[in-house]
Design a protein around this motif. Structure first.
Motif, PDB file in Angstrom:
ATOM      1  N   MET A 150      21.973  50.129  45.167  1.00 19.73           N
ATOM      2  CA  MET A 150      22.885  51.251  45.386  1.00 19.73           C
ATOM      3  C   MET A 150      22.857  51.735  46.823  1.00 19.73           C
ATOM      4  SD  MET A 150      22.875  53.646  42.016  1.00 19.73           S
ATOM      5  CE  MET A 150      24.084  54.739  42.757  1.00 19.73           C
ATOM      6  N   ALA A 151      21.730  51.527  47.505  1.00 19.55           N
ATOM      7  CA  ALA A 151      21.665  51.882  48.918  1.00 19.55           C
ATOM      8  C   ALA A 151      22.258  50.723  49.704  1.00 19.55           C
ATOM      9  CB  ALA A 151      20.223  52.139  49.329  1.00 19.55           C
ATOM     10  N   LEU A 152      23.527  50.800  50.012  1.00 23.85           N
ATOM     11  CA  LEU A 152      24.224  49.690  50.639  1.00 23.85           C
ATOM     12  C   LEU A 152      23.739  49.498  52.068  1.00 23.85           C
ATOM     13  CD1 LEU A 152      27.821  50.440  49.301  1.00 23.85           C
ATOM     14  CD2 LEU A 152      26.145  48.835  48.401  1.00 23.85           C
ATOM     15  N   PRO A 153      23.677  48.238  52.524  1.00 22.25           N
ATOM     16  CA  PRO A 153      23.181  47.974  53.888  1.00 22.25           C
ATOM     17  C   PRO A 153      24.114  48.544  54.939  1.00 22.25           C
ATOM     18  CG  PRO A 153      24.125  45.986  52.918  1.00 22.25           C
ATOM     19  CD  PRO A 153      24.067  47.000  51.821  1.00 22.25           C
ATOM     20  N   GLU A 154      23.537  48.917  56.077  1.00 24.64           N
ATOM     21  CA  GLU A 154      24.341  49.465  57.164  1.00 24.64           C
ATOM     22  C   GLU A 154      25.279  48.406  57.743  1.00 24.64           C
ATOM     23  OE1 GLU A 154      24.632  52.490  58.233  1.00 24.64           O
ATOM     24  OE2 GLU A 154      23.148  53.333  56.854  1.00 24.64           O
ATOM     25  N   SER A 155      24.777  47.186  57.915  1.00 25.64           N
ATOM     26  CA  SER A 155      25.602  46.103  58.449  1.00 25.64           C
ATOM     27  C   SER A 155      26.108  45.244  57.297  1.00 25.64           C
ATOM     28  CB  SER A 155      24.789  45.248  59.419  1.00 25.64           C
ATOM     29  OG  SER A 155      23.673  44.683  58.751  1.00 25.64           O
ATOM     30  N   ARG A 156      27.296  44.727  57.460  1.00 27.20           N
ATOM     31  CA  ARG A 156      27.875  43.894  56.416  1.00 27.20           C
ATOM     32  C   ARG A 156      28.802  42.859  57.042  1.00 27.20           C
ATOM     33  NH1 ARG A 156      30.529  48.844  56.327  1.00 27.20           N
ATOM     34  NH2 ARG A 156      32.794  48.787  56.442  1.00 27.20           N
ATOM     35  N   ARG A 157      28.901  41.718  56.388  1.00 26.45           N
ATOM     36  CA  ARG A 157      29.838  40.709  56.865  1.00 26.45           C
ATOM     37  C   ARG A 157      31.268  41.156  56.599  1.00 26.45           C
ATOM     38  NH1 ARG A 157      27.594  35.559  53.787  1.00 26.45           N
ATOM     39  NH2 ARG A 157      27.248  37.196  52.246  1.00 26.45           N
ATOM     40  N   GLU A 158      32.142  40.946  57.531  1.00 26.10           N
ATOM     41  CA  GLU A 158      33.537  41.321  57.357  1.00 26.10           C
ATOM     42  C   GLU A 158      34.267  40.232  56.575  1.00 26.10           C
ATOM     43  OE1 GLU A 158      34.659  44.224  58.068  1.00 26.10           O
ATOM     44  OE2 GLU A 158      32.774  44.854  58.972  1.00 26.10           O
ATOM     45  N   LEU A 159      35.455  40.568  56.159  1.00 25.34           N
ATOM     46  CA  LEU A 159      36.275  39.651  55.382  1.00 25.34           C
ATOM     47  C   LEU A 159      36.640  38.421  56.202  1.00 25.34           C
ATOM     48  CD1 LEU A 159      38.139  39.019  52.919  1.00 25.34           C
ATOM     49  CD2 LEU A 159      39.922  40.265  54.141  1.00 25.34           C
ATOM     50  N   THR A 160      36.470  37.254  55.597  1.00 27.53           N
ATOM     51  CA  THR A 160      36.951  35.998  56.174  1.00 27.53           C
ATOM     52  C   THR A 160      37.721  35.258  55.095  1.00 27.53           C
ATOM     53  OG1 THR A 160      34.967  34.755  55.544  1.00 27.53           O
ATOM     54  CG2 THR A 160      34.936  35.863  57.683  1.00 27.53           C
ATOM     55  N   GLU A 161      38.271  34.104  55.432  1.00 25.01           N
ATOM     56  CA  GLU A 161      39.040  33.355  54.453  1.00 25.01           C
ATOM     57  C   GLU A 161      38.193  32.908  53.275  1.00 25.01           C
ATOM     58  OE1 GLU A 161      41.051  30.136  56.258  1.00 25.01           O
ATOM     59  OE2 GLU A 161      42.395  31.380  57.464  1.00 25.01           O
ATOM     60  N   ASP A 162      36.921  32.642  53.514  1.00 23.72           N
ATOM     61  CA  ASP A 162      36.056  32.150  52.447  1.00 23.72           C
ATOM     62  C   ASP A 162      35.007  33.163  52.011  1.00 23.72           C
ATOM     63  OD1 ASP A 162      34.599  32.117  54.736  1.00 23.72           O
ATOM     64  OD2 ASP A 162      33.827  30.073  54.505  1.00 23.72           O
ATOM     65  N   HIS A 163      35.154  34.424  52.446  1.00 25.25           N
ATOM     66  CA  HIS A 163      34.189  35.441  52.044  1.00 25.25           C
ATOM     67  C   HIS A 163      34.894  36.784  51.889  1.00 25.25           C
ATOM     68  CE1 HIS A 163      30.680  38.094  52.047  1.00 25.25           C
ATOM     69  NE2 HIS A 163      29.984  37.036  51.720  1.00 25.25           N
ATOM     70  N   PRO A 164      34.655  37.488  50.776  1.00 22.70           N
ATOM     71  CA  PRO A 164      35.383  38.742  50.523  1.00 22.70           C
ATOM     72  C   PRO A 164      34.841  39.942  51.271  1.00 22.70           C
ATOM     73  CG  PRO A 164      33.885  38.289  48.716  1.00 22.70           C
ATOM     74  CD  PRO A 164      33.787  37.105  49.655  1.00 22.70           C
ATOM     75  N   GLY A 165      33.772  39.767  52.062  1.00 23.89           N
ATOM     76  CA  GLY A 165      33.127  40.919  52.678  1.00 23.89           C
ATOM     77  C   GLY A 165      32.098  41.484  51.731  1.00 23.89           C
ATOM     78  N   ASP A 166      30.968  41.957  52.242  1.00 24.82           N
ATOM     79  CA  ASP A 166      29.900  42.448  51.375  1.00 24.82           C
ATOM     80  C   ASP A 166      30.295  43.725  50.641  1.00 24.82           C
ATOM     81  OD1 ASP A 166      28.289  40.361  51.920  1.00 24.82           O
ATOM     82  OD2 ASP A 166      27.123  41.375  53.468  1.00 24.82           O
ATOM     83  N   TRP A 167      30.846  44.692  51.385  1.00 24.62           N
ATOM     84  CA  TRP A 167      31.296  45.918  50.726  1.00 24.62           C
ATOM     85  C   TRP A 167      32.215  46.693  51.658  1.00 24.62           C
ATOM     86  CZ3 TRP A 167      30.271  50.906  52.495  1.00 24.62           C
ATOM     87  CH2 TRP A 167      29.296  51.022  53.500  1.00 24.62           C
ATOM     88  N   SER A 168      33.014  47.562  51.036  1.00 21.25           N
ATOM     89  CA  SER A 168      33.905  48.440  51.809  1.00 21.25           C
ATOM     90  C   SER A 168      34.285  49.612  50.925  1.00 21.25           C
ATOM     91  CB  SER A 168      35.161  47.691  52.259  1.00 21.25           C
ATOM     92  OG  SER A 168      35.897  47.239  51.134  1.00 21.25           O
ATOM     93  N   VAL A 169      34.578  50.736  51.542  1.00 20.64           N
ATOM     94  CA  VAL A 169      35.071  51.892  50.799  1.00 20.64           C
ATOM     95  C   VAL A 169      36.533  51.634  50.465  1.00 20.64           C
ATOM     96  CG1 VAL A 169      35.536  54.354  50.852  1.00 20.64           C
ATOM     97  CG2 VAL A 169      33.443  53.460  51.893  1.00 20.64           C
ATOM     98  N   PHE A 170      36.805  51.491  49.191  1.00 20.01           N
ATOM     99  CA  PHE A 170      38.162  51.159  48.756  1.00 20.01           C
ATOM    100  C   PHE A 170      39.044  52.397  48.659  1.00 20.01           C
ATOM    101  CE2 PHE A 170      41.172  50.581  45.198  1.00 20.01           C
ATOM    102  CZ  PHE A 170      41.934  49.540  45.726  1.00 20.01           C
ATOM    103  N   ALA A 171      38.483  53.509  48.146  1.00 22.62           N
ATOM    104  CA  ALA A 171      39.260  54.744  48.010  1.00 22.62           C
ATOM    105  C   ALA A 171      38.313  55.931  47.994  1.00 22.62           C
ATOM    106  CB  ALA A 171      40.096  54.727  46.735  1.00 22.62           C
ATOM    107  N   THR A 172      38.757  57.028  48.563  1.00 18.87           N
ATOM    108  CA  THR A 172      38.006  58.281  48.527  1.00 18.87           C
ATOM    109  C   THR A 172      38.669  59.226  47.533  1.00 18.87           C
ATOM    110  OG1 THR A 172      37.346  58.038  50.848  1.00 18.87           O
ATOM    111  CG2 THR A 172      37.185  60.240  49.877  1.00 18.87           C
ATOM    112  N   LEU A 173      37.869  59.820  46.662  1.00 13.27           N
ATOM    113  CA  LEU A 173      38.402  60.717  45.646  1.00 13.27           C
ATOM    114  C   LEU A 173      38.755  62.073  46.257  1.00 13.27           C
ATOM    115  CD1 LEU A 173      35.960  59.882  42.703  1.00 13.27           C
ATOM    116  CD2 LEU A 173      38.106  58.776  43.333  1.00 13.27           C
ATOM    117  N   PRO A 174      39.502  62.900  45.542  1.00 11.61           N
ATOM    118  CA  PRO A 174      39.858  64.223  46.066  1.00 11.61           C
ATOM    119  C   PRO A 174      38.612  65.025  46.466  1.00 11.61           C
ATOM    120  CG  PRO A 174      41.168  63.731  44.131  1.00 11.61           C
ATOM    121  CD  PRO A 174      40.157  62.632  44.242  1.00 11.61           C
TER     122      PRO A 174
END
Length: 537
Positions: free
Chosen positions: A368-392
């Motif tokens: 649950m403690a996500l790493p500070e650094s993460r691989r970005e999206l590439t053609e063969d990798h979806p990226g480790d994590w990203s904030v998809f949406a922020t709630l109200p």
């Protein structure tokens, strides 16, 4: 008696007895005839009652069926019984023999079993208990001779336990009785997702759900409906009626089918019900590990479960109360829905902050403690994590307060409601439209609860899946191997019991002139012990 009433009485009895007796008979006959005429007019133009013969709209609407009780969790499963296409007579193979109903002397499990036998042979001397898996002496008084019984293999929708149900023809129950508004489509055009009754041939009526409208192009892709090349998302009020329950922690199991959940950290059952979690010093996780497949308990062993695809449209409703936290550790409670190679996480802070939805890969989801650094999206990798949406702003959990967290991923859309208030409704990332597609054993679709630096009680968890429209079985050829163009005067109808529904996937479109009306209410059964009256949506 008033003067006017007296005059009416005198007029009715005026003349010889034969005359006034005839007048009374005639008046009663006129009243009955008028009532019959009115009933026929109402039936023809307004309302008509129908009995559902088959289970093509299960689990919401039942045809001729038996009730089977799961020995593991006690859930009563309605299971369809084969009937003749036109006269609704049972079509089942019967054998004669002994039916046993008794209690295991070791574990007190209620057992119902059947043993085929000739009438000359005595009942067997022992019976096997499915819970303790031991043979025990059987009292002959617990056996009943049956001139004809059948066996059905039942898959429990609640605990996924498979068991044998033995029944006699007298155990079969009729289908739901429904009222159909025949005037509905005289004034208004049919709307998508309505439950309709129509004639497709001269022999019988059908009840299905209206999915495709006149002039549209329709296709079934990965369990979803696509209209004119775009996914068709069900409105919230429709989706609420179409969820298929698959698990409820309030329902006690005996352990015949192993565990439903896998723990990491402390998620412990409480005597008074629910689960206590303690992640004050780190994190805890609870993952639902049973496969979520496109299988219907209603279909039994009839062959309607040939499509065992994993279902990826899932919902979790969690009732919980946070009772403690470690403020230094950024306390949170989260719910993950995994679709194969992608996880969407609803992450809710406690007392401070605002919740968010995170898109991440399963390898990172374990922390649950996500790493500070993460691989970005590439053609063969979806990226480790990203904030998809922020709630109200201010969407969070408050300690010592009961909360209901409702998180679903359905029709490639995320819906979130907190305490009954919808806070997010947003399509998934377009890259994830194919995520979680496959057959049992090839991919993983599941739900996980996670807690970090917090403790409290999960009072109840309810899991559900969406209807997964299948492309296999029942001689399907329309809209299953490519887009199908609905004629300008046609409609495309499908059953909720998708693997076992003869519908437009086999026939093509039905004409608008075949529509009889909209099914809107179940009026039977209405016994106090079997009350199923309600509106159909």
């Amino acid at each position: 008696m008033a003067k006017h009433d007296q005059e009416q009485t005198d007029a009715a009895t005026d003349g010889p007895p034969s005359v006034w007796l005839w007048r009374r008979v005639r008046e009663n006959a006129e009243a009955v005839i008028i009532a019959i005429i009115l009933a026929l007019i109402i039936r023809h133009y307004s309302l008509e009652a129908f009995e559902i013969p088959t289970g093509s709209m299960a689990p919401g609407l039942h045809g001729v069926h038996i009730d089977a009780t799961c020995p593991n969790c006690g859930t009563v499963e309605p299971v369809g019984v084969r009937v003749h296409q036109f006269n609704n007579k049972l079509e089942i193979s019967l054998v004669q023999g002994w039916i046993y109903e008794g209690t295991c002397p070791e574990c007190s499990l209620e057992i119902r079993d059947g043993k085929s036998s000739s009438q000359q042979q005595p009942p067997p001397p022992q019976i096997r208990c499915p819970q303790c898996n031991k043979f025990h002496p059987a009292d002959s008084k617990d056996f009943t001779w049956s001139p004809g019984f059948a066996r059905e293999v039942v898959y429990c929708h609640e605990c996924t336990y498979e068991f044998d149900e033995y029944f006699e023809p007298s155990d079969a129950q009729g289908g739901h009785k429904i009222l159909v508004n025949k005037f509905a489509y005289h004034a208004n055009r049919p709307e998508r997702w309505q439950v309709i009754v129509f004639k497709f041939n001269r022999q019988r009526n059908y009840i299905k759900r209206l999915v495709g409208l006149s002039g549209e192009s329709i296709e079934v892709i990965d369990g979803d409906i696509y209209i004119d090349g775009e996914i068709e998302r069900k409105p919230l009020e429709v989706q609420q009626e179409m969820w298929f329950p698959i698990h409820d922690t309030d329902i006690h199991e005996l352990g015949l089918n192993g565990h439903a959940w896998e723990e990491e950290g402390v998620f412990a059952p409480r005597e008074e019900g629910g689960l206590e979690f303690n992640a004050l010093d780190g994190q805890s996780a609870l993952r639902y590990i049973r496969p979520i497949r496109n299988v219907y308990s209603y279909n039994g062993a009839q062959g309607g479960n040939t499509d065992a695809s994993l279902v990826r449209d899932l919902r979790a409703v969690v009732d919980l109360e946070v009772r403690g936290k470690d403020s230094q550790g950024s306390p949170r409670f989260a719910v993950d829905i995994r679709n194969g190679e992608i996880v969407y996480r609803l992450s809710l802070p406690i007392d401070e902050g605002t919740g968010e939805v995170i898109r991440l890969v399963p390898e990172v989801a374990g922390e649950m403690a996500l790493p500070e650094s993460r691989r970005e999206l590439t053609e063969d990798h979806p990226g480790d994590w990203s904030v998809f949406a922020t709630l109200p702003e201010g969407t969070r959990l408050i300690t010592h307060r009961h909360h209901e967290v409702d998180f679903s991923l359905v029709d490639r859309q995320i819906r979130i409601a907190i305490d009954g208030v919808l806070v997010l409704e947003q399509p998934v990332d377009p890259r994830d439209f194919d995520a979680g597609v496959g057959f049992a054993g090839r991919v993983t679709n599941d739900i996980t609860l996670r807690a970090r630096h917090s403790g409290g009680v999960v009072e109840r968890v309810r899991l559900a899946r969406d209807i997964h429209y299948t492309r296999q079985g029942m001689q399907y050829k329309y809209a299953v191997n490519g887009a199908y163009q609905i004629p300008d005067d046609g409609y495309f109808a499908m059953g909720d019991n998708s693997p076992s529904s003869l519908d437009s996937r086999a026939w093509g479109a039905l004409r608008g002139t075949n529509l009889l009306g909209r099914a809107f209410v179940i009026f039977w059964p209405a016994w106090p012990w079997d009350f199923e009256m309600g509106f159909i949506r």
